[in-house]
Design a protein around this motif. Structure first.
Motif, PDB file in Angstrom:
ATOM      1  N   SER A   2       0.859  -1.160   0.033  1.00  0.00           N
ATOM      2  CA  SER A   2       0.098   0.111  -0.035  1.00  0.00           C
ATOM      3  C   SER A   2       0.922   1.296   0.018  1.00  0.00           C
ATOM      4  O   SER A   2       2.043   1.150   0.376  1.00  0.00           O
ATOM      5  CB  SER A   2      -0.877  -0.089   1.187  1.00  0.00           C
ATOM      6  N   ALA A   3       0.278   2.418  -0.387  1.00  0.00           N
ATOM      7  CA  ALA A   3       0.944   3.549  -0.458  1.00  0.00           C
ATOM      8  C   ALA A   3       1.333   4.058   1.022  1.00  0.00           C
ATOM      9  O   ALA A   3       2.465   4.756   1.143  1.00  0.00           O
ATOM     10  CB  ALA A   3      -0.047   4.881  -0.959  1.00  0.00           C
ATOM     11  N   VAL A   8       6.006   4.959   4.795  1.00  0.00           N
ATOM     12  CA  VAL A   8       6.719   4.586   6.120  1.00  0.00           C
ATOM     13  C   VAL A   8       8.045   4.061   5.904  1.00  0.00           C
ATOM     14  O   VAL A   8       8.992   4.524   6.486  1.00  0.00           O
ATOM     15  CB  VAL A   8       5.765   3.663   6.738  1.00  0.00           C
ATOM     16  N   LEU A   9       7.976   3.158   4.833  1.00  0.00           N
ATOM     17  CA  LEU A   9       9.389   2.525   4.438  1.00  0.00           C
ATOM     18  C   LEU A   9      10.385   3.780   4.021  1.00  0.00           C
ATOM     19  O   LEU A   9      11.519   3.737   4.601  1.00  0.00           O
ATOM     20  CB  LEU A   9       9.362   1.576   3.613  1.00  0.00           C
ATOM     21  N   ILE A  10      10.066   4.575   3.292  1.00  0.00           N
ATOM     22  CA  ILE A  10      10.914   5.752   2.616  1.00  0.00           C
ATOM     23  C   ILE A  10      11.122   6.737   3.919  1.00  0.00           C
ATOM     24  O   ILE A  10      12.351   7.075   4.010  1.00  0.00           O
ATOM     25  CB  ILE A  10      10.170   6.691   1.606  1.00  0.00           C
ATOM     26  N   VAL A  11      10.390   6.934   4.808  1.00  0.00           N
ATOM     27  CA  VAL A  11      10.749   7.408   5.986  1.00  0.00           C
ATOM     28  C   VAL A  11      11.766   7.034   6.842  1.00  0.00           C
ATOM     29  O   VAL A  11      12.678   7.716   7.110  1.00  0.00           O
ATOM     30  CB  VAL A  11       9.500   7.955   6.760  1.00  0.00           C
TER      31      VAL A  11
END
Length: 225
Positions: A2-3, A8-11
């Motif tokens: 999901s977006a 969250v992963l990018i953060v």
């Protein structure tokens, strides 16, 4: 995926990268502070910007790594110690000339160790990597020597210049050049003592006399071991 999970992963990745970058900068800063000691704070104050100051200190480290520094032979150390004793003896009769000779002797020693000596600021920058602890002595001596050339220095100023020069001289030499000789004469002894100077002593004498107050014995230079 999901977006929301993607965001969250990018953060998380960005936070990890930022933490690593912060850790690298902190480690680099600690190393520079350990290497340059008080010179680190001086450069930060002069530039007014910590990042710019650290960039300057890193450049100094790189230039220093390219120098071909040489340890002194025992014969050279003995020669320089004897020359310094001559300077101190000369101070009694001609303080101004003695300080000028001390400046020349320090410059010759800097050159023999492998440092460029063409420009004073360049000398300071190159010496700061391994001799930061005695740079303030060199700056103070250089300033008094300059004032002496303009006839603006008193005898006590000249005595202090000799003490300051000795601090850097000993650091570069790897040993105290006056460990077995008399300390620099005071202004009072210069003005009042009319007796002939005591017989000169060899630099190999074993008597250990006190050095001038305020100047600690310097550690041997790493490259001279």
């Amino acid at each position: 995926m999901s977006a929301t999970v993607t965001i969250v992963l990018i953060v998380v990745v960005l936070l990890v990268v930022a933490a690593i970058a912060f850790g690298v900068r902190a480690a680099r800063r600690r190393k520079l502070q350990q290497t340059f000691g008080p010179e680190y704070d001086r450069v930060v104050a002069d530039t007014g910007n910590r990042t710019e100051a650290e960039r300057e200190l890193l450049e100094r480290t790189k230039r220093h790594a390219q120098l071909e520094l040489k340890p002194l032979s025992p014969e050279s150390r003995s020669k320089y110690s004897a020359a310094w004793e001559e300077v101190q003896i000369r101070f009694v009769d001609n303080p101004k000339e003695a300080v000028g000779t001390a400046d020349e002797l320090v410059t010759r020693l800097i050159a023999e160790r492998g440092y460029p000596t063409g420009d004073y600021d360049e000398r300071i920058a190159n010496l700061s990597v391994e001799h930061a602890a005695t740079l303030e002595h060199y700056r103070a001596a250089h300033d008094i020597s300059r004032r002496s050339r303009n006839n603006e220095a008193e005898t006590e100023d000249l005595r202090q210049a000799l003490v300051h020069y000795r601090a850097l001289f000993a650091d570069l030499l790897g040993e105290d050049p006056v460990a077995h000789t008399s300390p620099a004469p005071t202004a009072e002894s210069t003005a009042e003592d009319t007796t002939p100077p005591a017989p000169r002593r060899s630099v190999t004498d074993t008597e250990d006399t006190a050095t001038d107050p305020g100047v600690a014995r310097t550690r041997p230079d790493a490259t001279s071991r």
